[in-house]
Design an enzyme around this catalytic site. Sequence first.
Site, mmCIF file in Angstrom:
data_model
loop_
_atom_site.group_PDB
_atom_site.id
_atom_site.type_symbol
_atom_site.label_atom_id
_atom_site.label_comp_id
_atom_site.label_asym_id
_atom_site.label_seq_id
_atom_site.Cartn_x
_atom_site.Cartn_y
_atom_site.Cartn_z
ATOM 1 N N LYS A 108 0.783 -0.963 -0.071
ATOM 2 C CA LYS A 108 -0.058 0.133 0.125
ATOM 3 C C LYS A 108 0.939 1.371 0.084
ATOM 4 C CE LYS A 108 -2.833 3.025 2.947
ATOM 5 N NZ LYS A 108 -3.660 2.956 4.075
ATOM 6 N N ALA A 195 -9.641 5.469 4.017
ATOM 7 C CA ALA A 195 -9.799 6.464 5.094
ATOM 8 C C ALA A 195 -11.262 7.335 5.152
ATOM 9 C CB ALA A 195 -8.767 7.394 4.665
#
Lengths: 266, 66
Positions: A108, A195
């Site tokens: 990531k 997020a």
Amino acid sequence: MNIKTIDSTDSLVIAGKSYGSRLLTGTGKYKDLDETRRASLAAGAQIVTAAIRRVNLGQDPNAPNLLDALPPHEFTLLPNTAGCYNAVDAVRTCKLARELLDGHQLVKLEVLGDERTLFPDVVETLKAAEQLVADGFEVMVYTSDDPILARKLEQIGCVAVMPLAAPIGSGQGIQNKYNLMEIIENAKVPVIVDAGVGTASDAAIAMELGCDGVLMNTAIAGAKDPVLMAHAMKLAVEAGRAAFRAGRIPRKRFASASSPIDGTIG
Amino acid sequence: MHITLNGHPHDCGQGSTVSQLLLAAGYAGRRVAVEVNHEIVPRSQHDGHALHEGDQVEIVHAIGGG
């Protein structure tokens, strides 16, 4: 028709590998490794993130570590570049992760712009993505909700595009539906909201929009009961996905009776 | 011999290898990755990689993170 059969055909495919779970979880901010493991299991997560950090010299090297709690044979580890503010550090971190995890290519990528917003530095992110893809990494990339940028990251060869829905750790929920929809409509790689989720309904909304998955950490780890919240998030992601596939009714201004009008008495 | 280990000054024996450094730090056989002067030193080369004065060494592991 059997529900199980329907679901088993609907997997998330990242870099050629299929996952039954569309909920990816972070492993930060938990009380201890036992809670991390229990929450990861309750979430049904198959992909879990990890941070790469210096060992604490002088502390017990034999203390249990994350890879003992979430062994790579049980979970797909997704090492992140959290805390990196430029492409050079992000690429170094990914190389260390690959060495640590015996050649593991899935990472990531996140290159942050500043500490206040934790928004991505998109220029450095693009630079790092290019280098990592050229070096054989399978890059899942944290990005802003800009559809043009998402397209460029996909063109570079990222295996998943992961726009924020609100700032990291803010729990504000999905603040950018139209941008996300635009990204989803254009993308040929999985789009994963990374997020901003605060509670289960936020995760369901992301999935109803057509996101391929949701990645979250604080919303679970910061809940009063993280394991129960992990379970709630699992259900929400599954519910949102099913609703997306089922196809919701259009919104209408006026009422539409559910019972037939014909044959009423009187 | 002076090196920088994880950002701090560190003393180790002249000609120490990465393996010897890991052993001294208690990380022999543990799941860690090592970088010397910004280059990865693969696990298979820990025994043979001799450190030099002024080397910058990083030993990292995986911890919880989002």
